[in-house]
Design a protein around this motif. Sequence first.
Motif, PDB file in Angstrom:
ATOM      1  N   THR A 307       0.838  -1.031   0.037  1.00  0.00           N
ATOM      2  CA  THR A 307       0.060   0.098   0.154  1.00  0.00           C
ATOM      3  C   THR A 307       0.912   1.359   0.066  1.00  0.00           C
ATOM      4  N   LEU A 310       0.440   4.300  -2.334  1.00  0.00           N
ATOM      5  CA  LEU A 310      -1.041   4.402  -3.370  1.00  0.00           C
ATOM      6  C   LEU A 310      -1.926   5.374  -2.450  1.00  0.00           C
ATOM      7  N   GLU A 312      -5.844   6.892  -1.475  1.00  0.00           N
ATOM      8  CA  GLU A 312      -6.675   6.262  -0.634  1.00  0.00           C
ATOM      9  C   GLU A 312      -7.772   5.507  -1.860  1.00  0.00           C
ATOM     10  N   LYS A 315      -5.814   2.247  -2.921  1.00  0.00           N
ATOM     11  CA  LYS A 315      -5.685   1.422  -1.739  1.00  0.00           C
ATOM     12  C   LYS A 315      -7.029   0.700  -1.457  1.00  0.00           C
ATOM     13  N   GLU A 316      -8.326   1.402  -1.592  1.00  0.00           N
ATOM     14  CA  GLU A 316      -9.563   0.835  -1.416  1.00  0.00           C
ATOM     15  C   GLU A 316      -9.841  -0.325  -2.411  1.00  0.00           C
ATOM     16  N   ILE A 338      -3.606   1.744   8.314  1.00  0.00           N
ATOM     17  CA  ILE A 338      -3.649   1.646   6.791  1.00  0.00           C
ATOM     18  C   ILE A 338      -4.618   0.752   6.473  1.00  0.00           C
TER      19      ILE A 338
END
Length: 359
Positions: A307, A310, A312, A315-316, A338
């Motif tokens: 992550t 990256l 947000e 990442k999600e 995180i």
Amino acid sequence: MSSVGIEKLKISNFRSYINLELFFDSAPTIIYGKNGVGKTNILEAISLLYPGKGLRRSSLRDMVNLSKNLPWKVEAVCHRNNKPFELETSSDGKGRVVRIDGKKVPQNNLSSSLKIIWFLPPLDRIWTESSKERRKFLDRMVFSLDINHAKRCAQYEKLLRDRNRLLKDHIADGSWYLAIEKQMAILGFEIDSSRRYFIKDINKTLIEKNLHFPPIKLDLKDEPIENNEAFFENLINQRNNDLVSGRTNFGPHNDDLRGFFLDKKIDAKYCSTGEQKLSIISIILSNAKLIKERQNASPILILDEITAHLDEVRKENLFSELLSLESQFFISGTEASIFNSLRTKAKFLELDEKKKSVA
Ligand SMILES: Nc1ncnc2c1ncn2[C@@H]1O[C@H](COP(=O)(O)OP(=O)(O)O)[C@@H](O)[C@H]1O
Ligand SMILES: [Mg+2]
């Protein structure tokens, strides 16, 4: 689809661990803690449940715990469709020893028990690294779907070394080369074909089943090898040139993996560091999807600091893609926060100095 996973891991005299036992379930495992606390060491131990040199590609000697200097061992209790089996790997001073359910077996047998694929931070830079690193990255993925690929590559490399030795020694007599070249041509054609077969497959997944990451198309630098006769002839014809340079100039050992960003229409090596990372993430996810489709079982994913850098949203997106794979995965990071959005879905394992040698 088969459900495959690791339930218990026992690490002895390995890296920073004297004796550590961990229990997992089908939920993802988040391994977090400060720099140097031993996250990658655990992931490396898991990666040794698969053929090869593990995710750091270290020597077996470097894995021995420095304070004890005793042989290291990694043991795991795994399951496939609720049926348990045991894997064990260690070093006997000469090489890696592998046991499945207590029986000593060749290392390659591990890949019929578990498929493990991994991401680690140096892969972010793969497009600007040497072509050798890219070939290794590609060949590992090809091997994940074609169990004979590693053996072919190893045999080819040996023949290549033999041929290069003759070239370096300025041996001009053709009779020394023919048997080597004939074998090289058979294996070289097979290696090239299996790489191309894999690339065609993964490109489809990369383009059609990739919702969240930039579409990327993979390709090889060289033209395809038509058949083994053509490669055999090429080796013979190139011999004089090869004698001048003291090495074999053409063949799958000299080919290169290329990535092409379809949106921007540029080679991946010109993309930003962040974009290059996204391309590797989509390749790894696509490799996992292919294994799931072809082998009817999800691979285990090891994701070390994936992550970092990256945004947000990405990442999600990554988390939701990983969850939809329904694979067991191990993911590391420095902070628990995180992984806040995985709070109810994952098991959190905090590492601290004390855990380094839980007896
Ligand atoms: N063979 C070894 N014996 C003992 N300690 C080791 C060995 N190899 C690495 N280490 C230690 O492991 C630690 C690094 O662990 P690592 O898993 O890479 O940390 P991180 O949590 O940052 O991923 C370092 O402190 C290093 O000194
Ligand atoms: Mg680390």
